[in-house]
Structure formats: C-alpha cells, structure tokens
Motif scaffolding. Structure first.
Motif, PDB file in Angstrom:
ATOM      1  N   MET A 110       4.445  -1.934 -34.958  1.00 14.70           N
ATOM      2  CA  MET A 110       5.038  -1.678 -33.637  1.00 14.70           C
ATOM      3  C   MET A 110       4.942  -0.193 -33.277  1.00 14.70           C
ATOM      4  SD  MET A 110       5.571  -4.557 -32.475  1.00 14.70           S
ATOM      5  CE  MET A 110       6.264  -4.043 -30.916  1.00 14.70           C
ATOM      6  N   SER A 112       2.494   1.627 -34.106  1.00  9.46           N
ATOM      7  CA  SER A 112       1.100   1.738 -33.663  1.00  9.46           C
ATOM      8  C   SER A 112       0.947   1.251 -32.219  1.00  9.46           C
ATOM      9  CB  SER A 112       0.207   0.931 -34.608  1.00  9.46           C
ATOM     10  OG  SER A 112      -1.091   0.830 -34.110  1.00  9.46           O
ATOM     11  N   VAL A 113       1.616   0.151 -31.870  1.00  9.25           N
ATOM     12  CA  VAL A 113       1.562  -0.371 -30.495  1.00  9.25           C
ATOM     13  C   VAL A 113       2.138   0.653 -29.527  1.00  9.25           C
ATOM     14  CG1 VAL A 113       2.498  -2.123 -28.918  1.00  9.25           C
ATOM     15  CG2 VAL A 113       1.595  -2.800 -31.130  1.00  9.25           C
ATOM     16  N   THR A 116      -0.178   3.572 -29.056  1.00  7.02           N
ATOM     17  CA  THR A 116      -1.280   3.200 -28.167  1.00  7.02           C
ATOM     18  C   THR A 116      -0.824   3.201 -26.715  1.00  7.02           C
ATOM     19  OG1 THR A 116      -2.258   1.845 -29.894  1.00  7.02           O
ATOM     20  CG2 THR A 116      -2.977   1.407 -27.662  1.00  7.02           C
ATOM     21  N   MET A 117       0.363   2.650 -26.476  1.00 10.98           N
ATOM     22  CA  MET A 117       0.886   2.609 -25.107  1.00 10.98           C
ATOM     23  C   MET A 117       1.134   4.027 -24.590  1.00 10.98           C
ATOM     24  SD  MET A 117       3.458  -0.663 -25.433  1.00 10.98           S
ATOM     25  CE  MET A 117       4.268  -0.406 -23.885  1.00 10.98           C
ATOM     26  N   THR A 122      -0.650   1.059 -20.716  1.00 14.31           N
ATOM     27  CA  THR A 122      -0.507  -0.373 -21.008  1.00 14.31           C
ATOM     28  C   THR A 122      -1.699  -1.188 -20.528  1.00 14.31           C
ATOM     29  OG1 THR A 122       0.704  -0.640 -18.947  1.00 14.31           O
ATOM     30  CG2 THR A 122       2.009  -0.328 -20.953  1.00 14.31           C
ATOM     31  N   MET A 128      -3.670  -2.714 -27.946  1.00 11.44           N
ATOM     32  CA  MET A 128      -2.305  -3.168 -28.212  1.00 11.44           C
ATOM     33  C   MET A 128      -2.314  -4.406 -29.112  1.00 11.44           C
ATOM     34  SD  MET A 128      -0.022  -2.352 -24.830  1.00 11.44           S
ATOM     35  CE  MET A 128      -0.240  -3.945 -24.172  1.00 11.44           C
ATOM     36  N   SER A 130      -4.375  -5.139 -31.535  1.00 10.60           N
ATOM     37  CA  SER A 130      -4.564  -4.786 -32.947  1.00 10.60           C
ATOM     38  C   SER A 130      -3.255  -4.303 -33.556  1.00 10.60           C
ATOM     39  CB  SER A 130      -5.661  -3.735 -33.103  1.00 10.60           C
ATOM     40  OG  SER A 130      -5.206  -2.479 -32.656  1.00 10.60           O
ATOM     41  N   GLY A 131      -2.461  -3.569 -32.792  1.00 10.58           N
ATOM     42  CA  GLY A 131      -1.152  -3.132 -33.282  1.00 10.58           C
ATOM     43  C   GLY A 131      -0.198  -4.290 -33.467  1.00 10.58           C
ATOM     44  N   ILE A 132      -0.272  -5.273 -32.567  1.00  9.97           N
ATOM     45  CA  ILE A 132       0.606  -6.437 -32.681  1.00  9.97           C
ATOM     46  C   ILE A 132       0.201  -7.277 -33.890  1.00  9.97           C
ATOM     47  CG2 ILE A 132       1.273  -8.606 -31.559  1.00  9.97           C
ATOM     48  CD1 ILE A 132       1.239  -6.988 -28.909  1.00  9.97           C
TER      49      ILE A 132
END
Length: 174
Positions: A110, A112-113, A116-117, A122, A128, A130-132
C-alpha cells in the motif's frame, strides 16, 4: 527438467509480484514445516521406544507403591511429556506470525501504491495495480502458510496428548 524450470520461473514471478516480504513468509513456512516434520517423526518413531524403555524400567522396579516410587513415576511421565511438547510453542508462534508477516507485505504494498499515486497521479492504473498486487499476495501467502501450519500443528498436539495418556495408562500405580 523443463517442468522444473517452469515451476521455478512461476515461483520467481510470484515473488516478484508479491514483493520481498514473501521471502520472510517462505522462511517462516520452511522453518515451521521442518519443526512439524521433526515432531511427527519424534511422536511416531522415537517416542514409542522411549515409552517402552520407561515401562520396562517401571516394571523392573521392586517397589511401585511407595511415595518415593510414585514421585519417580511422575518424574518419568513429566520428562516424557516435556519431550513430547518440545518445540510445539515455536510451531504455534510461527503459525501466528505468518499472517502478520503477510500483513507487513500489505502495508509495504500500500505504501508503494500511495507513492505511485503521489508521483504519477491516479491516472496510471497499471502502476497502481502492481502495488495492489504487492499488497494482496503476501497476505494471501501468509494466510495459506498459517492454515497449513494450524491444521498440522493441531493434529500433532492431539497425537502428543494421546501419547502422554497412553504412557500414563501403561504405568500402573498400585
């Protein structure tokens, strides 16, 4: 040989998707299974010989009725019980740790997500995702590891309990 290489590549892809936390889940799972196999071996192969030796020592005693003889009997039963329960606490702890390690993977995924955001916005769904994946796969792996360990460790504890009861019943106290 090709199927072995294919299996290795799928494991490597799974770990790459789930993140480095999966190495910790795998290490905990490996240690847990080594200990469970050792306990199974002890309960099924070693303990019957130990039980037979204790019974032979008890039957060889001339005195089985005095207070002193009962303390010796209790000491032998206690020692055998301790040997049966050895490392079971470590196994239960590893079972409990597996989902927690998986949750650590969830937190890092998370992060990482959110990173990225913060950097990409978004609009980039692929980054996103890949992070999830990195957030959900370790949790699933930790839960699967814990479930396998929970089932086997509960069976081992039941076997150990039956072995203890069998030993107690085999040592008559007059």
């Amino acid at each position: 040989m090709n199927s072995l290489i294919g299996l290795w590549e799928s494991v490597r892809d799974f770990i790459a998707t789930g993140g480095d936390v999966l190495y910790f889940v795998a290490a905990a799972l490996f240690l847990m299974w080594v200990l469970m196999i050792e306990r199974y071996w002890y309960i099924t192969a070693v303990f019957p010989k130990v039980k037979k030796d204790i019974i032979a020592k008890w039957d060889a005693r001339a005195d089985t009725t005095s207070w002193y003889a009962h303390r010796i009997r209790e000491a032998w039963i206690s020692q055998a019980s301790d040997n049966l329960d050895a490392r079971m606490l470590i196994i239960r702890t590893l079972v409990a740790m597996c989902p927690l390690i998986g949750l650590l993977g969830t937190v890092t995924g998370m992060i990482s997500v959110f990173e990225t955001m913060a950097t990409q916005g978004t609009s980039n769904a692929r980054l996103m995702a890949s992070g999830i994946s990195m957030a959900t796969i370790p949790t699933m792996a930790g839960m699967v590891a814990a479930l396998s360990g929970l089932f086997i460790s509960s069976r081992l504890e039941a076997k150990a309990k039956l072995a203890k009861e069998g030993l107690v019943d085999s040592l008559p106290h007059h």
